[in-house]
Design an enzyme around this catalytic site. Structure first.
Site, PDB file in Angstrom:
ATOM      1  N   ILE A   1       0.829  -1.203   0.000  1.00  0.00           N
ATOM      2  CA  ILE A   1       0.000   0.000   0.000  1.00  0.00           C
ATOM      3  C   ILE A   1       0.874   1.267   0.000  1.00  0.00           C
TER       4      ILE A   1
ATOM      5  N   GLU B   1      -1.828  -1.055 -10.307  1.00  0.00           N
ATOM      6  CA  GLU B   1      -2.993  -0.500 -11.008  1.00  0.00           C
ATOM      7  C   GLU B   1      -3.456  -1.418 -12.138  1.00  0.00           C
TER       8      GLU B   1
ATOM      9  N   ASN C   1      -9.863   3.677 -12.341  1.00  0.00           N
ATOM     10  CA  ASN C   1      -9.934   4.377 -13.637  1.00  0.00           C
ATOM     11  C   ASN C   1      -9.255   5.744 -13.555  1.00  0.00           C
TER      12      ASN C   1
ATOM     13  N   MET D   1      22.012   1.461 -24.165  1.00  0.00           N
ATOM     14  CA  MET D   1      22.777   2.451 -24.942  1.00  0.00           C
ATOM     15  C   MET D   1      23.830   3.148 -24.078  1.00  0.00           C
ATOM     16  N   LEU D   2      23.623   3.174 -22.783  1.00  0.00           N
ATOM     17  CA  LEU D   2      24.584   3.809 -21.878  1.00  0.00           C
ATOM     18  C   LEU D   2      25.672   2.841 -21.411  1.00  0.00           C
TER      19      LEU D   2
ATOM     20  N   ARG E   1      -5.312   5.142 -13.098  1.00  0.00           N
ATOM     21  CA  ARG E   1      -4.712   4.577 -14.324  1.00  0.00           C
ATOM     22  C   ARG E   1      -4.613   5.643 -15.405  1.00  0.00           C
TER      23      ARG E   1
ATOM     24  N   ARG F   1      29.471  10.425 -26.109  1.00  0.00           N
ATOM     25  CA  ARG F   1      30.366   9.277 -25.970  1.00  0.00           C
ATOM     26  C   ARG F   1      30.992   8.886 -27.318  1.00  0.00           C
TER      27      ARG F   1
HETATM   28  P1  TGC Z   1     -15.920  -7.952 -13.012  1.00  0.00           P
HETATM   29  O1  TGC Z   1     -16.989  -8.972 -12.734  1.00  0.00           O
HETATM   30  O2  TGC Z   1     -15.443  -7.749 -14.393  1.00  0.00           O
HETATM   31  O3  TGC Z   1     -16.383  -6.541 -12.425  1.00  0.00           O
HETATM   32  C1  TGC Z   1     -16.959  -6.393 -11.131  1.00  0.00           C
HETATM   33  C2  TGC Z   1     -17.841  -5.148 -11.167  1.00  0.00           C
HETATM   34  O4  TGC Z   1     -17.033  -3.992 -11.409  1.00  0.00           O
HETATM   35  C3  TGC Z   1     -17.418  -3.357 -12.639  1.00  0.00           C
HETATM   36  N1  TGC Z   1     -16.175  -2.906 -13.280  1.00  0.00           N
HETATM   37  C4  TGC Z   1     -15.793  -1.643 -13.287  1.00  0.00           C
HETATM   38  N2  TGC Z   1     -16.383  -0.518 -12.827  1.00  0.00           N
HETATM   39  C5  TGC Z   1     -15.718   0.629 -12.979  1.00  0.00           C
HETATM   40  N3  TGC Z   1     -14.509   0.704 -13.565  1.00  0.00           N
HETATM   41  C6  TGC Z   1     -13.890  -0.396 -14.028  1.00  0.00           C
HETATM   42  N4  TGC Z   1     -12.676  -0.292 -14.574  1.00  0.00           N
HETATM   43  C7  TGC Z   1     -14.528  -1.634 -13.906  1.00  0.00           C
HETATM   44  N5  TGC Z   1     -14.203  -2.903 -14.230  1.00  0.00           N
HETATM   45  C8  TGC Z   1     -15.235  -3.669 -13.849  1.00  0.00           C
HETATM   46  C9  TGC Z   1     -18.164  -4.424 -13.423  1.00  0.00           C
HETATM   47  O5  TGC Z   1     -19.056  -3.857 -14.326  1.00  0.00           O
HETATM   48  C10 TGC Z   1     -18.857  -5.180 -12.316  1.00  0.00           C
HETATM   49  O6  TGC Z   1     -19.962  -4.398 -11.885  1.00  0.00           O
HETATM   50  P2  TGC Z   1     -21.325  -5.118 -11.395  1.00  0.00           P
HETATM   51  O7  TGC Z   1     -22.227  -3.979 -11.084  1.00  0.00           O
HETATM   52  O8  TGC Z   1     -21.756  -5.971 -12.522  1.00  0.00           O
HETATM   53  O9  TGC Z   1     -20.941  -5.916 -10.174  1.00  0.00           O
HETATM   54  O10 TGC Z   1     -14.704  -8.268 -12.054  1.00  0.00           O
HETATM   55  P3  TGC Z   1     -13.765  -9.536 -11.949  1.00  0.00           P
HETATM   56  O11 TGC Z   1     -13.918 -10.085 -10.574  1.00  0.00           O
HETATM   57  O12 TGC Z   1     -13.945 -10.442 -13.123  1.00  0.00           O
HETATM   58  O13 TGC Z   1     -12.293  -8.916 -11.971  1.00  0.00           O
HETATM   59  C11 TGC Z   1     -11.737  -8.306 -13.020  1.00  0.00           C
HETATM   60  C12 TGC Z   1     -11.018  -7.008 -12.577  1.00  0.00           C
HETATM   61  C13 TGC Z   1     -11.681  -5.879 -13.301  1.00  0.00           C
HETATM   62  C14 TGC Z   1     -11.149  -6.809 -11.082  1.00  0.00           C
HETATM   63  C15 TGC Z   1      -9.563  -7.077 -12.918  1.00  0.00           C
HETATM   64  O14 TGC Z   1      -9.517  -6.940 -14.277  1.00  0.00           O
HETATM   65  C16 TGC Z   1      -8.706  -5.955 -12.412  1.00  0.00           C
HETATM   66  O15 TGC Z   1      -8.807  -4.777 -12.752  1.00  0.00           O
HETATM   67  N6  TGC Z   1      -7.690  -6.347 -11.628  1.00  0.00           N
HETATM   68  C17 TGC Z   1      -6.628  -5.455 -11.286  1.00  0.00           C
HETATM   69  C18 TGC Z   1      -6.685  -5.041  -9.849  1.00  0.00           C
HETATM   70  C19 TGC Z   1      -5.963  -3.726  -9.667  1.00  0.00           C
HETATM   71  O16 TGC Z   1      -5.760  -2.963 -10.590  1.00  0.00           O
HETATM   72  N7  TGC Z   1      -5.566  -3.424  -8.444  1.00  0.00           N
HETATM   73  C20 TGC Z   1      -4.953  -2.174  -8.188  1.00  0.00           C
HETATM   74  C21 TGC Z   1      -4.823  -1.922  -6.718  1.00  0.00           C
HETATM   75  S1  TGC Z   1      -4.466  -0.221  -6.325  1.00  0.00           S
HETATM   76  C22 TGC Z   1      -2.913   0.046  -6.862  1.00  0.00           C
HETATM   77  O17 TGC Z   1      -2.273  -0.730  -7.474  1.00  0.00           O
HETATM   78  C23 TGC Z   1      -2.377   1.375  -6.520  1.00  0.00           C
HETATM   79  S2  TGC Z   1      -0.778   1.675  -7.069  1.00  0.00           S
HETATM   80  C24 TGC Z   1      -0.693   3.234  -6.503  1.00  0.00           C
HETATM   81  C25 TGC Z   1       0.478   4.034  -6.920  1.00  0.00           C
HETATM   82  O18 TGC Z   1       0.382   4.735  -7.973  1.00  0.00           O
HETATM   83  O19 TGC Z   1       1.454   4.085  -6.154  1.00  0.00           O
HETATM   84  P1  FAD Z   2      -0.857 -11.484  -9.179  1.00  0.00           P
HETATM   85  O1  FAD Z   2      -2.261 -11.048  -9.216  1.00  0.00           O
HETATM   86  O2  FAD Z   2      -0.482 -12.577  -8.253  1.00  0.00           O
HETATM   87  O3  FAD Z   2      -0.292 -11.705 -10.599  1.00  0.00           O
HETATM   88  C1  FAD Z   2       0.959 -12.372 -10.875  1.00  0.00           C
HETATM   89  C2  FAD Z   2       1.066 -12.551 -12.391  1.00  0.00           C
HETATM   90  O4  FAD Z   2      -0.046 -13.329 -12.886  1.00  0.00           O
HETATM   91  C3  FAD Z   2       1.034 -11.231 -13.164  1.00  0.00           C
HETATM   92  O5  FAD Z   2       1.924 -11.290 -14.238  1.00  0.00           O
HETATM   93  C4  FAD Z   2      -0.405 -11.162 -13.700  1.00  0.00           C
HETATM   94  O6  FAD Z   2      -0.503 -10.438 -14.913  1.00  0.00           O
HETATM   95  C5  FAD Z   2      -0.710 -12.637 -13.935  1.00  0.00           C
HETATM   96  N1  FAD Z   2      -2.160 -12.922 -13.863  1.00  0.00           N
HETATM   97  C6  FAD Z   2      -3.011 -12.691 -12.830  1.00  0.00           C
HETATM   98  N2  FAD Z   2      -4.264 -13.040 -13.164  1.00  0.00           N
HETATM   99  C7  FAD Z   2      -4.223 -13.514 -14.443  1.00  0.00           C
HETATM  100  C8  FAD Z   2      -5.195 -14.018 -15.361  1.00  0.00           C
HETATM  101  N3  FAD Z   2      -6.499 -14.113 -15.040  1.00  0.00           N
HETATM  102  N4  FAD Z   2      -4.779 -14.428 -16.578  1.00  0.00           N
HETATM  103  C9  FAD Z   2      -3.465 -14.315 -16.935  1.00  0.00           C
HETATM  104  N5  FAD Z   2      -2.495 -13.841 -16.115  1.00  0.00           N
HETATM  105  C10 FAD Z   2      -2.875 -13.436 -14.888  1.00  0.00           C
HETATM  106  N6  FAD Z   2      -2.313  -2.005  -4.170  1.00  0.00           N
HETATM  107  C11 FAD Z   2      -3.208  -1.246  -3.482  1.00  0.00           C
HETATM  108  O7  FAD Z   2      -4.321  -1.678  -3.204  1.00  0.00           O
HETATM  109  N7  FAD Z   2      -2.882   0.027  -3.082  1.00  0.00           N
HETATM  110  C12 FAD Z   2      -1.679   0.581  -3.339  1.00  0.00           C
HETATM  111  O8  FAD Z   2      -1.432   1.737  -2.980  1.00  0.00           O
HETATM  112  C13 FAD Z   2      -0.713  -0.202  -4.051  1.00  0.00           C
HETATM  113  N8  FAD Z   2       0.538   0.306  -4.273  1.00  0.00           N
HETATM  114  C14 FAD Z   2       1.495  -0.517  -4.823  1.00  0.00           C
HETATM  115  C15 FAD Z   2       2.818  -0.046  -4.900  1.00  0.00           C
HETATM  116  C16 FAD Z   2       3.812  -0.873  -5.412  1.00  0.00           C
HETATM  117  C17 FAD Z   2       5.220  -0.393  -5.448  1.00  0.00           C
HETATM  118  C18 FAD Z   2       3.471  -2.159  -5.931  1.00  0.00           C
HETATM  119  C19 FAD Z   2       4.526  -3.033  -6.541  1.00  0.00           C
HETATM  120  C20 FAD Z   2       2.178  -2.619  -5.849  1.00  0.00           C
HETATM  121  C21 FAD Z   2       1.177  -1.817  -5.288  1.00  0.00           C
HETATM  122  N9  FAD Z   2      -0.140  -2.280  -5.126  1.00  0.00           N
HETATM  123  C22 FAD Z   2      -1.079  -1.515  -4.456  1.00  0.00           C
HETATM  124  C23 FAD Z   2      -0.477  -3.666  -5.478  1.00  0.00           C
HETATM  125  C24 FAD Z   2      -0.719  -3.877  -6.978  1.00  0.00           C
HETATM  126  O9  FAD Z   2      -1.930  -3.316  -7.371  1.00  0.00           O
HETATM  127  C25 FAD Z   2      -0.679  -5.398  -7.252  1.00  0.00           C
HETATM  128  O10 FAD Z   2       0.669  -5.796  -7.108  1.00  0.00           O
HETATM  129  C26 FAD Z   2      -1.199  -5.739  -8.636  1.00  0.00           C
HETATM  130  O11 FAD Z   2      -2.591  -5.503  -8.729  1.00  0.00           O
HETATM  131  C27 FAD Z   2      -0.906  -7.201  -9.045  1.00  0.00           C
HETATM  132  O12 FAD Z   2      -1.250  -8.088  -8.042  1.00  0.00           O
HETATM  133  P2  FAD Z   2      -0.176  -9.184  -7.516  1.00  0.00           P
HETATM  134  O13 FAD Z   2       1.100  -8.481  -7.267  1.00  0.00           O
HETATM  135  O14 FAD Z   2      -0.818  -9.907  -6.393  1.00  0.00           O
HETATM  136  O15 FAD Z   2       0.049 -10.155  -8.724  1.00  0.00           O
END
Ligand code: TGC
Ligand code: FAD
Length: 406
Positions: A181, A382, A259, A356-357, A262, A287
């Site tokens: 997190i 994300e 959204n 390249m470096l 990202r 260089r």
């Molecule tokens: P699925 O059944 O497809 O969707 C569940 C419900 O969510 C709706 N939905 C969305 N709504 C708004 N925006 C989107 N992008 C949406 N995508 C899906 C969908 O319509 C559905 O709604 P309802 O009303 O029908 O229930 O979900 P699933 O369980 O099959 O999963 C797929 C999903 C979308 C979760 C997966 O593709 C995904 O996005 N996984 C990635 C998780 C992720 O990005 N985690 C990020 C954590 S935060 C972070 O990384 C912060 S880094 C911070 C920094 O910059 O330091």
């Molecule tokens: P996994 O989900 O275990 O995935 C491992 C591999 O499997 C990946 O290559 C993935 O693409 C692949 N994979 C997974 N599912 C599938 C599929 N269905 N089909 C094919 N391939 C698949 N999270 C927060 O909530 N808040 C934060 O502030 C936050 N900050 C972060 C900061 C840093 C520096 C990092 C590294 C991560 C952070 N995260 C945060 C977590 C981040 O969102 C997760 O690491 C990310 O969503 C991937 O989850 P995971 O690491 O568990 O990988």
């Protein structure tokens, strides 16, 4: 002795010339150019001088970071909310992300998390009281927030989260853990996602110091070192009704926040790529090997041409997303396209620049390595690169390929 024409190219002049060629200034509004200039100056004065030291020491200068709010007014600036919005366009916000990530991905992370993952859910799903309490302080940087969705056992599949919010008389109890997190240990407020008694995902606001809530920093990290990454734990944390975000439940609520963040990353990645491209151009002009600057060799020019092409395309894509967002026409598949393409592009630019470096590519003297290492996190968080392919695949075909069929 070098031929005369190979002596004459000044790297700084070349960089200015290429910046002009890459410029999309005529497609930006005056206000967007003003934001670019202010953030660019901030990065030159406050980020670039010591970011490599912070990367080496695994620290982040949060007091300087707060100035993105108190001085620049960037936190939440594009949200249409009386408590924090400045009327900035989403493109202006995107341009700010681009300039910050030219300095380093951790700086853009601060802006993404604070604006897209903390202020956005409070603005979009919060009560009037929650908005009035938190948004002004988050806007100025007086308060810092974090977003807890990922868990040790649930990353790409957040729907499998195990953190629970169970009713217990006139209040609720929060139990579980969140991993990776950003800003977890320094946050004044955590937006935490948990499943209620009906299995519905709810967002709750947990203040720093709440009994039963602990945060610790991730100890072993070789990427995004100049950014704070933490683990959160909740042990029977008492939650009152007024801490729950009332206006949205379900997995779509946290995904709606993603959204926003990202979108910022799609812009930010262009900034990182511009940094590594300029470093490669500067180095290859300076260089000399085999009697000529490296930039005079065709293989090096092909790499520079590749970067130039991809950066041009990526910034046009980011701008397209900005305008779609401003018109209310953006689909989350557009955002996945931007995040996936632009981070991939920046990661490839960083890798090419590093090679390249030569040996200097791994040296802190030319901080291409830092960008390359940081982009590994950006490629993963994300939503990973492959997860975004699946999101787009679902939008294109209408078929979800997230779950293995039995
Ligand atoms: P699925 O059944 O497809 O969707 C569940 C419900 O969510 C709706 N939905 C969305 N709504 C708004 N925006 C989107 N992008 C949406 N995508 C899906 C969908 O319509 C559905 O709604 P309802 O009303 O029908 O229930 O979900 P699933 O369980 O099959 O999963 C797929 C999903 C979308 C979760 C997966 O593709 C995904 O996005 N996984 C990635 C998780 C992720 O990005 N985690 C990020 C954590 S935060 C972070 O990384 C912060 S880094 C911070 C920094 O910059 O330091
Ligand atoms: P996994 O989900 O275990 O995935 C491992 C591999 O499997 C990946 O290559 C993935 O693409 C692949 N994979 C997974 N599912 C599938 C599929 N269905 N089909 C094919 N391939 C698949 N999270 C927060 O909530 N808040 C934060 O502030 C936050 N900050 C972060 C900061 C840093 C520096 C990092 C590294 C991560 C952070 N995260 C945060 C977590 C981040 O969102 C997760 O690491 C990310 O969503 C991937 O989850 P995971 O690491 O568990 O990988």
């Amino acid at each position: 002795m070098l031929p005369d024409n190979l002596h004459k190219i000044d790297p700084e002049e070349a960089i200015q010339r290429v910046r002009a060629l890459l410029s999309i200034d005529d497609m930006l509004e005056e206000e967007e150019l003003a934001v670019r200039d202010v953030v660019r100056a901030f990065v030159a004065d406050n980020v670039l001088p010591d970011i490599d030291k912070h990367f080496e020491d695994k620290t982040f200068p949060l007091d300087v970071g707060r100035r993105l709010g108190s001085e620049l007014g960037l936190f939440g600036c594009a949200l249409p909310d009386e408590h924090c919005g400045t009327g900035a366009s989403y493109t202006a916000y995107g341009v700010a992300n681009q300039e910050l990530e030219y300095g380093g991905s951790g700086w853009r992370s601060l802006l993404s998390v604070q604006s897209g993952l903390v202020m956005y859910p409070i603005h979009a799903y919060g009560s009037e009281e929650q908005r009035a309490t938190w948004l002004p302080r988050l806007h100025t940087g007086e308060a810092i927030g974090c977003f807890g969705l990922t868990e040790p056992g649930s990353g790409s599949d957040p729907g499998s989260m195990r953190t629970t919010l169970r009713r217990n008389g006139d209040h609720y109890l929060l139990n579980g853990a969140k991993a990776w997190i950003t800003n977890g240990t320094v946050a004044d407020v955590a937006v935490v996602w948990a499943k209620d008694d009906e299995g519905k995902v709810r967002g709750v606001l947990i203040e720093k110091g709440t009994p039963g809530f602990t945060a610790t920093d991730e100890a072993h990290k070789f990427s995004l070192r100049a950014s704070i990454t933490s683990n959160l734990a909740f042990d029977d944390v008492v939650v009152h009704e007024d801490q729950i975000l009332p206006r949205r439940s379900g997995l779509g609520a946290p995904l709606g926040c993603l959204n926003q963040a990202r979108y910022g990353i799609a812009w930010g990645a262009v900034g990182s790529a511009r940094y590594t491209f300029e470093a490669a151009l500067r180095y290859t002009l300076e260089r000399v090997q085999f009697g000529a600057p490296l930039a005079a060799f065709q293989i090096q020019q092909e790499k520079l041409a590749w970067m130039f092409s991809e950066i041009t395309k990526a910034q046009l894509l980011a701008l397209r997303l900005g305008r779609l967002k401003e018109q209310g026409k953006i689909h989350h598949a557009h955002v996945s396209l931007g995040k996936r393409n632009n981070v991939w592009m920046a990661r490839e630019c960083a890798r090419k620049a590093r090679e390249m470096l030569g040996a200097y590519g791994i040296s802190g003297e030319y901080p291409v390595w830092r960008h390359m290492a940081d982009l590994e996190s950006v490629y993963t968080y994300e939503g990973t690169h492959d997860v975004h392919a699946l999101i787009m695949g679902q939008a294109i075909t209408g078929i979800s390929a997230f779950r293995a069929s039995s």
